[in-house]
Design a protein around this motif. Sequence first.
Motif, PDB file in Angstrom:
ATOM      1  N   ILE A  99      -8.228   3.337   1.376  1.00 26.27           N
ATOM      2  CA  ILE A  99      -7.550   2.065   1.043  1.00 26.27           C
ATOM      3  C   ILE A  99      -8.555   0.981   1.422  1.00 26.27           C
ATOM      4  O   ILE A  99      -8.861   0.806   2.606  1.00 26.27           O
ATOM      5  CB  ILE A  99      -6.238   1.913   1.838  1.00 26.27           C
TER       6      ILE A  99
ATOM      7  N   LYS B 191      -8.322   1.787  -4.247  1.00 23.05           N
ATOM      8  CA  LYS B 191      -7.644   2.882  -3.547  1.00 23.05           C
ATOM      9  C   LYS B 191      -7.903   4.171  -4.312  1.00 23.05           C
ATOM     10  O   LYS B 191      -8.171   4.150  -5.517  1.00 23.05           O
ATOM     11  CB  LYS B 191      -6.143   2.598  -3.418  1.00 23.05           C
TER      12      LYS B 191
ATOM     13  N   ILE C 112       0.842  -1.206   0.000  1.00 26.85           N
ATOM     14  CA  ILE C 112       0.000   0.000   0.000  1.00 26.85           C
ATOM     15  C   ILE C 112       0.873   1.251   0.000  1.00 26.85           C
ATOM     16  O   ILE C 112       2.007   1.237   0.463  1.00 26.85           O
ATOM     17  CB  ILE C 112      -0.951   0.056   1.227  1.00 26.85           C
TER      18      ILE C 112
END
Length: 946
Positions: free
Chosen positions: A904, A920, A631
């Motif tokens: 997210i 996202k 991420i």
Amino acid sequence: MINYEENIEVQGARVHNLKNIDVTIPREKLVVITGLSGSGKSSLAFDTIYAEGQRRYIETFSAYARQFLGGLERPDVDKIDGLSPVIAIEQKTTSKSPRSTVGTITEIYDFLRLLFARAGDAYSYNTGEKMVSYSDEQIKDLIKKDYDGKKINILAPIIKSRKGHYRELFEQIAKQGFVKVRIDGEVKDIVKGMKVDRYKTHDIEIVIDRLKVVDSEDMDKRLSETLNTAMYSGDNVLMVLEEGQKVARYFSRDLMCPTTGISYPVPEPNTFSFNSPKGMCPNCNGLGHVYEVNEKKIFPNKQLSIKSGGIAPLGDYKKSWAFKQIETIAQRYNFELTDPISKISDEAINVLLNGGQENFEVDSKSLGVKRTYKIDYEGIANFIKSQYEDAATTALKRWAKEYMDKITCPVCEGARLRKESLYFKIDERNIAELAHLDIAELAFFFKGLEKKLEGNQLKIAEEIIKEIRTRIQFLLDVGLDYLSLNRSSKSLSGGEAQRIRLATQIGSQLVGVLYILDEPSIGLHQRDNTRLIKSLESLRDIGNSVIVVEHDRDMIECADHVIDIGPRAGKHGGEIISQGTPANLKNESTLTADYITGKRQIAVPKERRKGNGKKITLSGCTGNNLKNISITIPLGQMIGVTGVSGSGKSTLINETLYPIMNAHYFNGVKKPMPYKKITGLEHIDKVIDINQSPIGRTPRSNPATYTGVFGEIRSLFSKTPEAAIRGYKPGRFSFNVKGGRCETCQGGGLRVIEMNFLPDVYVECETCNGKRFNRETLEIRYKGKSIADVLEMTINEAVDFFELIPKIYRKLKTIQDVGLGYISLGQQSTTLSGGEAQRIKLATELSKRDTGNTFYILDEPTTGLHFEDIRVLMEVLTRLVDKGNTILVIEHNMDVIKMVDYIIDIGYEGGRGGGKLVAKGTPEEVAQDKKSYTAKYLRPELNIQD
């Protein structure tokens, strides 16, 4: 006239902030109590109705029994009629014991143990063959059939592969009248003083009888007696050895491997319990993990020498026995205490860690003689381990734990059970494997299990399987399909724990009970909300009354009856401002009604923040169910981490990202879950985690002490002219230490009067009249107020009172800003609601000087918050982000999600089906994703058409 069959009637409730209210609650209905955080919902549901139900239950016991139970105080209420037995399903009630798991709480594991004990197939851990067991008659018939006309020896095995000389054992056997034994495959006569080589392993059997098998009545009788004697001596196992053969055949009453002869005791439910000595792994005592000393923690910096503190547990050099021993070891292995640890030989390091015993001689050059030295050293690692296992105090245990790592038990590999228990299988799976499956997979395993069982096995298992299936279904119904039975109850969130108890209660099928639940929708994604509401409706439909303290819009709209408490919080709440059906509620002009009808709403920001262009990238996370996820977190924005329950949000943020950051900025010791790489940590200064744990567990803790503002107030009082003349220091104004506090109640303000078999009565202390301090301390005044008067002020009053003292004013103002102006400075922490406690933590962190470069992590900050409270909270968080800080929120609440700058989304499902990055981007971008469950519920909030 009120019909008590149909209603619960509460009259004159005055608990906490309730204003002498009367309320009628319909029975056998789903009733929702709502209102602002701190308005008195829990005071009515838990501290009045539930407390009275509990008290009445305990009153049914005899006076003798009640004195052991400890009485319950009668809630401050005039009268409650129509009350049925009450069960409260709260968030705080799961056990914190490492032995408590989802399986044990729901009792599914108990049924599994019964299933394996009665219908499991045993396999040999040596050969993998199916184990067999015989009755005495079967053994006799087999011997007669297989050895007809042959000469045989019947043996009783007593020693299997063990060392020793066994002289006493041979004497004992001879005293019992036996004359021959078989030692390591060789039959010998027992002679006086007989013994074997004590350093070799031996197999020893007693020769019970030698006979030729023929078909006759005498032979039958002789064989029966021989078998009985052999079974008695051989602990339910015997061997038959044909004359002239080398390999004997095993027979056993217990389960036995037909090839190697190893036997298992007859299984019982305890054989599969990791909480019982019969089933637990002997190495980890059924915990699945052990603590092992970590060499890196003992020698954190190998460039240091022993003299300058290179051995962390011992610290710098001092004249002590331990260092004297180390000096002796240094002489033996030719190193100096001033040498860097990296230069010391591995052999010497091994002795330092694990100890050793030896004598050695050293030539003394100055005296020209030899001197003998003795090393008798336990070893640092062994000492730490013994302190951890046997220390008398918790402090010593904690000290030892600092140098140890928690690792999976190498013997049972985390299965928690002994080897034998893991070789009982049903459909090729053992009980530990089933406990490791998530609930959805377990449901699939039990779906067609009957088809794979046959005969007696099926007959025995049928009812147990039915019971297990029902309970699994209840867990699926409350949205917990991603949990596994071996998940420790310590690691469950408040909402999960509550829904497990709810599933257990539905499983018990009680009727005529009043259930009270405290925000069961916490931690639950909107997708699973409908399942939860259906579960509550099924509880109601079988004949129970259900009261739910809740803020969730769906829950309020599905209720049969809604009670709205307000109008505000704390002193300004505690009144019934509306009650009736959800349709009636919408016609009222209360805060709750305004938010439900849409008159008021939390507005979507006109534009999203762009952030400062910097970012943190975390890649290759594989902890728990995460599928090698990576991420990117943009800084200077408000980030929302979303996804269905169990998708891996907490693993990613609380178990991976936060420990990495905490270790980087503050040398935190918690080990993060596995990940490959993190970049961008240099862009922020510090990380702050604000979670849901309570702020204090004793009545002595209060908002003033927790936020640290009380320390400043005490300093201020100690600087007044009168206090200076009397020589009073800040400690004089503490109710926790001797000096300034009232000694009659020891600063508690209340005295406990023990009433033997009646409940203890709390009365105001007659010496200080509940003020907590003695007369001399109360004589010191600041602007006309004593320290006790200050503790009784609400935050709103205190903000005005301390306006000119910046240190105090700043801390109080942040508490006011998070919407807690109504609570008093000295309010006991134990009486604060979950939402209030979390906001006090938030205020404490906000009152610290932020660097404009701080990373805040909030885990479900909307817990226990009304729509209006969420609006206030979001204003505070927005101000923080506007200063340049980054806030990361793990959240299910759409009112928060629609206000963040970047989402997210983790998913797609919970448990094994989760752990992937679904979407996202900004809320508008994520809302376009057709696969995301979050997007589906976000679109209506952003007025985007499906």
